[in-house]
Design an enzyme around this catalytic site. Sequence first.
Site, mmCIF file in Angstrom:
data_model
loop_
_atom_site.group_PDB
_atom_site.id
_atom_site.type_symbol
_atom_site.label_atom_id
_atom_site.label_comp_id
_atom_site.label_asym_id
_atom_site.label_seq_id
_atom_site.Cartn_x
_atom_site.Cartn_y
_atom_site.Cartn_z
ATOM 1 N N GLU A 164 0.817 -1.213 0.000
ATOM 2 C CA GLU A 164 0.000 0.000 0.000
ATOM 3 C C GLU A 164 0.865 1.284 0.000
ATOM 4 O O GLU A 164 0.628 2.187 -0.805
ATOM 5 C CB GLU A 164 -0.927 -0.067 1.231
ATOM 6 N N THR A 218 1.543 -7.927 -1.014
ATOM 7 C CA THR A 218 1.059 -7.801 0.359
ATOM 8 C C THR A 218 0.865 -9.172 0.970
ATOM 9 O O THR A 218 0.026 -9.947 0.520
ATOM 10 C CB THR A 218 -0.266 -7.015 0.445
ATOM 11 N N ASP A 258 -0.295 -9.600 3.826
ATOM 12 C CA ASP A 258 -1.532 -9.522 4.610
ATOM 13 C C ASP A 258 -2.780 -9.655 3.738
ATOM 14 O O ASP A 258 -3.879 -9.788 4.273
ATOM 15 C CB ASP A 258 -1.609 -8.166 5.337
ATOM 16 N N ARG A 270 -3.126 -28.136 27.141
ATOM 17 C CA ARG A 270 -2.950 -26.688 27.257
ATOM 18 C C ARG A 270 -3.763 -25.955 26.193
ATOM 19 O O ARG A 270 -4.130 -26.539 25.173
ATOM 20 C CB ARG A 270 -1.473 -26.329 27.024
ATOM 21 N N MET A 327 0.659 -12.731 11.348
ATOM 22 C CA MET A 327 0.703 -11.351 10.846
ATOM 23 C C MET A 327 -0.681 -10.908 10.393
ATOM 24 O O MET A 327 -1.583 -11.729 10.207
ATOM 25 C CB MET A 327 1.727 -11.228 9.731
ATOM 26 N N GLY A 328 -0.808 -9.635 10.170
ATOM 27 C CA GLY A 328 -2.098 -9.054 9.774
ATOM 28 C C GLY A 328 -2.289 -7.769 10.545
ATOM 29 O O GLY A 328 -2.824 -7.771 11.647
ATOM 30 N N GLU A 348 -1.990 -10.121 14.618
ATOM 31 C CA GLU A 348 -1.239 -9.152 15.441
ATOM 32 C C GLU A 348 -2.020 -7.840 15.619
ATOM 33 O O GLU A 348 -1.851 -7.138 16.604
ATOM 34 C CB GLU A 348 0.110 -8.858 14.789
ATOM 35 N N HIS A 358 8.175 -13.090 11.662
ATOM 36 C CA HIS A 358 8.738 -12.970 10.310
ATOM 37 C C HIS A 358 9.032 -14.302 9.637
ATOM 38 O O HIS A 358 9.366 -14.316 8.438
ATOM 39 C CB HIS A 358 9.988 -12.096 10.346
ATOM 40 N N GLN A 382 6.867 -16.128 8.756
ATOM 41 C CA GLN A 382 5.817 -16.143 7.716
ATOM 42 C C GLN A 382 6.258 -15.469 6.432
ATOM 43 O O GLN A 382 5.652 -15.645 5.387
ATOM 44 C CB GLN A 382 4.563 -15.419 8.225
#
Length: 341
Positions: free
Chosen positions: A103, A125, A127, A162, A169-170, A221, A271, A273
């Site tokens: 962007e 991107t 995301d 558990r 990410m995002g 995130e 990172h 990702q």
Amino acid sequence: MRIGILTSGGDCPGLNAVIRGAVLKGDRVYGHEFVGFKWGWKGVVEGDMIPLDRHRVRGLSKEGGTILGSSRTNPYESGGGPENIQRMLDRNGIDAIIAIGGEGTLTAARRLSDDGLRIVGVPKTIDNDLQATDYSFGFDTAVGIAVDAIDRLRTTAESHRRCMVVEVMGRYVGWIALHAGMAGGAHAILIPEVPQSIERVCEWVESVRDRGRAPVVVVSEGFHLDGMDGAHSHKGLDPFGRPLLGGIADIIAPMIEERTGIESRATVIGHIQRGGAPSAYDRVLATRFGLAAIDAVTEEKWGTMVALRGTEVVSASITDATRRLNAVPRHRYDEAALLFG
Ligand code: F6P
């Protein structure tokens, strides 16, 4: 033509495949020549470039990162601006620029194009937050890495009964969380577009525990709980003045543990990702974007970018792509939420 290529903003797997696609078709079909600007717009402003020929791009489609390097430099700052950049292009006999970026990069590209520079964009991107393209390369790879992490966390979660909170990410949109969460069978998915209360999250977690399973919560995130001002940030600002994100999982996991009594752990994939080899899907998409970008340059479609619509690569206006974010539509979230808990 002599064309300069740059990669700018946060990197993602597939950048090199775009460069390869553009250079190979440009050389073979049109007889164009190429240079690569180093470190994004910084290389454009400073005239820092390397020659790019077909030998330099050989075997690149499977390589992560970018051979050109990247940075979050604003081309209107640090001695840049349209006149200075045009002078540098003229001095080096460069006729056009292909800007590969997200962007921020594309907004700068549109501005420079409005100011008379000959630029074509390629959307990048991880995301998946850009309008005007259904998907961009890097997203599929990131989802695959996140799903692999969720699968692994699930086995250790089951061993210890558990709750695992997995942060992906995002920044503004929750596409990675939505797709990775659905594919990984998450029991709750938390995205920036849909704030939730901690009570609601705990209800989902408890219902999973009550069935004898280990709950897995996937969180973007950029997600914030009801009552928080915005996304959690404790690391300062990036060069564009945006808060550095990361850490919401570390906030949510102890809250779940305190309220439900279920031992909880947080994992931030971060990172990872964005690193490593692109998936086959991303290699194909990125290569097709590179091929289409060189057509757009040859046809002098300045101020446009390549985009994916359905299965076709088309030309779109950069203005349309950067006008607003590609948010997860509510019905897509609700569809996934049917399986929560
Ligand atoms: O914009 C893509 C992105 O990966 C976001 O998901 C994340 O918030 C940001 O970049 C991280 O940026 P940096 O690499 O500068 O830490």
